[in-house]
Scaffold this active site. Structure first.
Site, mmCIF file in Angstrom:
data_model
loop_
_atom_site.group_PDB
_atom_site.id
_atom_site.type_symbol
_atom_site.label_atom_id
_atom_site.label_comp_id
_atom_site.label_asym_id
_atom_site.label_seq_id
_atom_site.Cartn_x
_atom_site.Cartn_y
_atom_site.Cartn_z
ATOM 1 N N ASN A 18 0.868 -1.184 0.000
ATOM 2 C CA ASN A 18 0.000 0.000 0.000
ATOM 3 C C ASN A 18 0.906 1.237 0.000
ATOM 4 O O ASN A 18 1.510 1.563 1.019
ATOM 5 C CB ASN A 18 -0.905 -0.026 1.238
ATOM 6 C CG ASN A 18 -1.749 1.228 1.357
ATOM 7 O OD1 ASN A 18 -1.792 2.051 0.431
ATOM 8 N ND2 ASN A 18 -2.424 1.386 2.485
ATOM 9 N N TRP A 19 0.956 1.909 -1.149
ATOM 10 C CA TRP A 19 1.853 3.067 -1.279
ATOM 11 C C TRP A 19 1.311 4.313 -0.580
ATOM 12 O O TRP A 19 2.013 5.311 -0.445
ATOM 13 C CB TRP A 19 2.087 3.368 -2.770
ATOM 14 C CG TRP A 19 3.364 2.762 -3.251
ATOM 15 C CD1 TRP A 19 3.596 1.441 -3.477
ATOM 16 C CD2 TRP A 19 4.593 3.449 -3.521
ATOM 17 N NE1 TRP A 19 4.889 1.263 -3.874
ATOM 18 C CE2 TRP A 19 5.530 2.477 -3.916
ATOM 19 C CE3 TRP A 19 4.996 4.779 -3.479
ATOM 20 C CZ2 TRP A 19 6.835 2.803 -4.258
ATOM 21 C CZ3 TRP A 19 6.295 5.099 -3.816
ATOM 22 C CH2 TRP A 19 7.205 4.118 -4.194
ATOM 23 N N LYS A 20 0.027 4.281 -0.211
ATOM 24 C CA LYS A 20 -0.615 5.465 0.389
ATOM 25 C C LYS A 20 -0.383 6.672 -0.529
ATOM 26 O O LYS A 20 -0.291 6.506 -1.738
ATOM 27 C CB LYS A 20 -0.111 5.681 1.821
ATOM 28 C CG LYS A 20 -0.251 4.393 2.654
ATOM 29 C CD LYS A 20 -0.095 4.602 4.115
ATOM 30 C CE LYS A 20 -0.269 3.266 4.836
ATOM 31 N NZ LYS A 20 -0.251 3.379 6.282
ATOM 32 N N HIS A 101 -9.757 1.420 4.985
ATOM 33 C CA HIS A 101 -8.480 1.608 5.689
ATOM 34 C C HIS A 101 -8.682 2.597 6.837
ATOM 35 O O HIS A 101 -9.444 3.557 6.706
ATOM 36 C CB HIS A 101 -7.416 2.119 4.714
ATOM 37 C CG HIS A 101 -6.036 2.035 5.283
ATOM 38 N ND1 HIS A 101 -5.565 2.934 6.202
ATOM 39 C CD2 HIS A 101 -5.043 1.129 5.087
ATOM 40 C CE1 HIS A 101 -4.325 2.593 6.545
ATOM 41 N NE2 HIS A 101 -3.984 1.498 5.875
ATOM 42 N N GLU A 103 -6.960 4.942 7.828
ATOM 43 C CA GLU A 103 -6.667 6.344 7.489
ATOM 44 C C GLU A 103 -7.869 6.992 6.807
ATOM 45 O O GLU A 103 -8.099 8.195 6.963
ATOM 46 C CB GLU A 103 -5.394 6.411 6.635
ATOM 47 C CG GLU A 103 -4.168 6.177 7.514
ATOM 48 C CD GLU A 103 -2.989 5.522 6.825
ATOM 49 O OE1 GLU A 103 -2.964 5.473 5.583
ATOM 50 O OE2 GLU A 103 -2.084 5.054 7.541
ATOM 51 N N GLU A 175 -5.610 -4.560 10.837
ATOM 52 C CA GLU A 175 -4.606 -3.501 10.901
ATOM 53 C C GLU A 175 -4.826 -2.679 12.178
ATOM 54 O O GLU A 175 -5.584 -1.695 12.161
ATOM 55 C CB GLU A 175 -4.713 -2.580 9.681
ATOM 56 C CG GLU A 175 -4.275 -3.218 8.385
ATOM 57 C CD GLU A 175 -3.589 -2.212 7.463
ATOM 58 O OE1 GLU A 175 -2.567 -2.569 6.886
ATOM 59 O OE2 GLU A 175 -4.059 -1.061 7.355
ATOM 60 N N GLY A 181 2.454 2.424 10.963
ATOM 61 C CA GLY A 181 3.428 3.514 10.874
ATOM 62 C C GLY A 181 4.196 3.770 12.159
ATOM 63 O O GLY A 181 4.892 4.773 12.271
ATOM 64 N N SER A 220 3.310 -1.960 10.390
ATOM 65 C CA SER A 220 4.764 -1.991 10.615
ATOM 66 C C SER A 220 5.406 -3.332 10.266
ATOM 67 O O SER A 220 6.311 -3.793 10.964
ATOM 68 C CB SER A 220 5.085 -1.605 12.067
ATOM 69 O OG SER A 220 4.720 -0.249 12.294
ATOM 70 N N GLY A 241 2.738 -1.118 4.408
ATOM 71 C CA GLY A 241 2.754 0.306 4.065
ATOM 72 C C GLY A 241 4.171 0.785 3.822
ATOM 73 O O GLY A 241 4.783 0.513 2.790
ATOM 74 N N GLY A 242 4.724 1.513 4.809
ATOM 75 C CA GLY A 242 6.015 2.181 4.656
ATOM 76 C C GLY A 242 7.115 1.323 4.051
ATOM 77 O O GLY A 242 7.834 1.776 3.155
#
Ligand code: 13P
Length: 265
Positions: A18-20, A101, A103, A175, A181, A220, A241-242
């Site tokens: 997931n590049w966000k 999600h 976010e 999640e 993150g 994470s 993610g990151g």
């Protein structure tokens, strides 16, 4: 896979990037090319890449990973400025879509009924929705994890009705908000118990759906966690993610996860 294999062995086990809202055209194109080269001829389990909307078509020619979007509208089409429909995502080559999600729940105020409608629309359009569920730190501290997860899951399953039970495409992702993150992934015991809870709730609706529905973990994830999590029976995939933005790290995660496929491992 023989008919007598345990149910978990028959579930799809994707690793999802997931590049966000990061990156630009040049960066994503180079990253996609590098990932294709590293993945080799046929990854043993699906690898899925979810870039920001404007970059979806950059990956139209990808052969070693599938394409996913980070969100979808709940309406089929119409005067909904700024929204992107499930049919448009299919048209751009998407096979997967992340829905609900945290976010989006936090910053766009998305709630369970809207998320459930998005999931229904995605399934109807032939997409594989990855429905995200998770509790905040405060909810966890108050012992409300089960209540929050069950409420979110039931909202989706109630809206879907028979479509949910019959569709082989539904995916879930646990999640926890406190892990996203933070560099502090949930521990294997926490993950195992939440995934088992979600599996039990699915089973209360339908045994076949429970056996078939992949439940991913996100928050994470690094290669180290991939190695730990791959041993857990009810963890069927990863939502990254990151760490996914570093192609070497993402590839290391895929490799660590896919190693589970090796019989001697
Ligand atoms: P991080 O891997 O950066 O914690 O993000 C997890 C996530 O939100 C994936 O959807």
């Amino acid at each position: 896979m023989s008919a007598s294999s345990p149910p978990g062995a028959r579930r799809s086990r994707p690793v999802v990037a997931n590049w966000k809202m990061y990156g630009d055209r040049r960066m994503l194109a180079a990253w996609g090319q590098a990932l294709e080269e590293r993945l080799g001829a046929s990854p043993p389990a699906p690898v899925v890449v979810c870039p920001p909307f404007p970059y979806l078509l950059l990956f139209a020619g990808a052969r070693r990973f599938a394409l996913g979007a980070q969100d979808v509208a709940d309406e089929e089409d119409g005067a909904y400025t700024g929204c992107v429909s499930a049919a448009m995502l299919r048209d751009c080559g998407c096979r997967y879509v992340i829905v609900g999600h945290s976010e989006r729940r936090t910053y766009q105020g998305e709630r369970d009924p809207l998320i459930a409608r998005k999931v229904a629309g995605a399934l109807a359009a032939g997409l594989r929705p990855i429905v995200c569920l998770g509790e905040s730190q405060a909810e966890r501290d108050a012992g409300r994890t089960e209540e929050i997860l069950v409420r979110a899951l039931e909202a989706v399953l109630d809206t879907l009705g028979p479509l949910g039970v019959e569709s082989p495409e539904l995916h879930l992702a646990y999640e926890p908000l406190w892990a996203i993150g933070s560099g502090r992934p949930a521990g294997p015991e926490d993950v195992a118990s939440v995934h088992a809870l979600l599996r039990r709730r699915l089973r209360a609706h339908d045994a076949t759906m429970a056996d078939r529905t992949p439940i991913l973990y996100g928050g994470s994830v690094r290669a180290l966690q991939a190695r730990e999590l791959r041993a857990l029976e009810d963890v069927d995939g990863l939502l990254v993610g990151g760490a996914s933005r570093d192609v070497d790290e993402f590839h290391a995660i895929c490799r660590a996860w896919h190693d589970r496929e090796r019989p001697q491992d």
